[in-house]
Design a protein around this motif. Structure first.
Motif, short mmCIF file in Angstrom:
data_model
loop_
_atom_site.label_atom_id
_atom_site.label_comp_id
_atom_site.label_asym_id
_atom_site.label_seq_id
_atom_site.Cartn_x
_atom_site.Cartn_y
_atom_site.Cartn_z
N VAL A 158 0.82 -1.20 0.00
CA VAL A 158 0.00 0.00 0.00
C VAL A 158 0.86 1.26 0.00
O VAL A 158 0.57 2.22 -0.71
N LEU A 159 1.92 1.27 0.79
CA LEU A 159 2.68 2.50 1.03
C LEU A 159 3.86 2.73 0.08
O LEU A 159 4.34 3.86 -0.03
N HIS A 160 4.33 1.70 -0.59
CA HIS A 160 5.49 1.88 -1.49
C HIS A 160 5.04 2.55 -2.78
O HIS A 160 4.10 2.11 -3.42
N ASP A 161 5.72 3.64 -3.13
CA ASP A 161 5.43 4.35 -4.35
C ASP A 161 6.38 3.85 -5.45
O ASP A 161 7.59 3.96 -5.32
N GLY A 162 5.81 3.28 -6.47
CA GLY A 162 6.61 2.74 -7.56
C GLY A 162 6.75 1.24 -7.47
O GLY A 162 6.28 0.60 -6.55
N LYS A 163 7.45 0.70 -8.44
CA LYS A 163 7.63 -0.75 -8.50
C LYS A 163 8.78 -1.19 -7.62
O LYS A 163 9.77 -0.49 -7.46
N TYR A 164 8.62 -2.37 -7.08
CA TYR A 164 9.68 -2.97 -6.29
C TYR A 164 9.62 -4.48 -6.44
O TYR A 164 8.59 -5.03 -6.81
N ARG A 165 10.75 -5.10 -6.19
CA ARG A 165 10.82 -6.56 -6.18
C ARG A 165 11.19 -6.95 -4.76
O ARG A 165 12.16 -6.43 -4.19
N LEU A 166 10.40 -7.83 -4.17
CA LEU A 166 10.62 -8.28 -2.80
C LEU A 166 11.13 -9.70 -2.80
O LEU A 166 10.45 -10.62 -3.25
N GLU A 167 12.35 -9.85 -2.32
CA GLU A 167 12.94 -11.18 -2.17
C GLU A 167 12.74 -11.61 -0.72
O GLU A 167 13.15 -10.90 0.20
N LYS A 168 12.11 -12.75 -0.52
CA LYS A 168 11.90 -13.26 0.82
C LYS A 168 12.99 -14.28 1.14
O LYS A 168 13.25 -15.19 0.35
N VAL A 169 13.59 -14.11 2.31
CA VAL A 169 14.64 -15.02 2.75
C VAL A 169 14.14 -15.74 3.99
O VAL A 169 13.83 -15.12 5.01
N GLU A 170 14.03 -17.05 3.89
CA GLU A 170 13.58 -17.90 4.99
C GLU A 170 14.75 -18.11 5.96
O GLU A 170 15.75 -18.71 5.61
N ILE A 171 14.61 -17.59 7.16
CA ILE A 171 15.73 -17.64 8.10
C ILE A 171 15.86 -18.99 8.81
O ILE A 171 16.93 -19.32 9.30
N SER A 172 14.79 -19.77 8.88
CA SER A 172 14.84 -21.01 9.66
C SER A 172 15.74 -22.07 9.04
O SER A 172 16.09 -23.04 9.70
N GLU A 173 16.13 -21.86 7.80
CA GLU A 173 16.98 -22.84 7.11
C GLU A 173 18.46 -22.55 7.25
O GLU A 173 19.29 -23.25 6.68
#
Length: 116
Positions: free
Chosen positions: A24-39
């Protein structure tokens, strides 16, 4: 396009909240990389009690980004805050004390009455 990294783990409701607010709050395009920390033991040691942690391209981290004012301030510092979206949402997150103070400053002071 801005690249962001989210340190997260499966079932993290605060991470989900951050993602929703970011969309909602980010203005413009972005790519979100999710990093799973439990591994990864090193990631668990570094982020285990801090998730969600959002990281920008420069490596600057945001802890507790699920709190909308913190996320808005962080995005604003990076010149990617959708100001109109924040104006619509921001009033919900003004601390109660500030709302009370605002009301007090617009109210006429009570007249004093003396008992004789």
């Amino acid at each position: 396009m801005r690249h962001l990294t989210l340190y997260t783990t499966l079932g993290c409701h605060l991470c989900e909240r951050l993602e929703a607010m970011l969309s909602v709050l980010h203005d413009g395009k972005y790519r979100l990389e999710k990093v799973e920390i439990s591994e990864d033991e090193a990631l668990m040691a570094r982020y285990g009690v801090r998730i969600p942690v959002l990281v920008d391209e420069a490596g600057d981290e945001l802890d507790m980004g699920f709190e909308p004012p913190r996320l808005a301030a962080w995005l604003s510092e990076r010149h990617c805050l959708d100001e109109a979206a924040w104006q619509r949402l921001g009033a919900q997150f003004v601390p109660q004390e500030a709302q009370d103070e605002s009301k007090r400053s617009t109210q006429r002071p009570a007249e004093r009455r003396y008992l004789g």
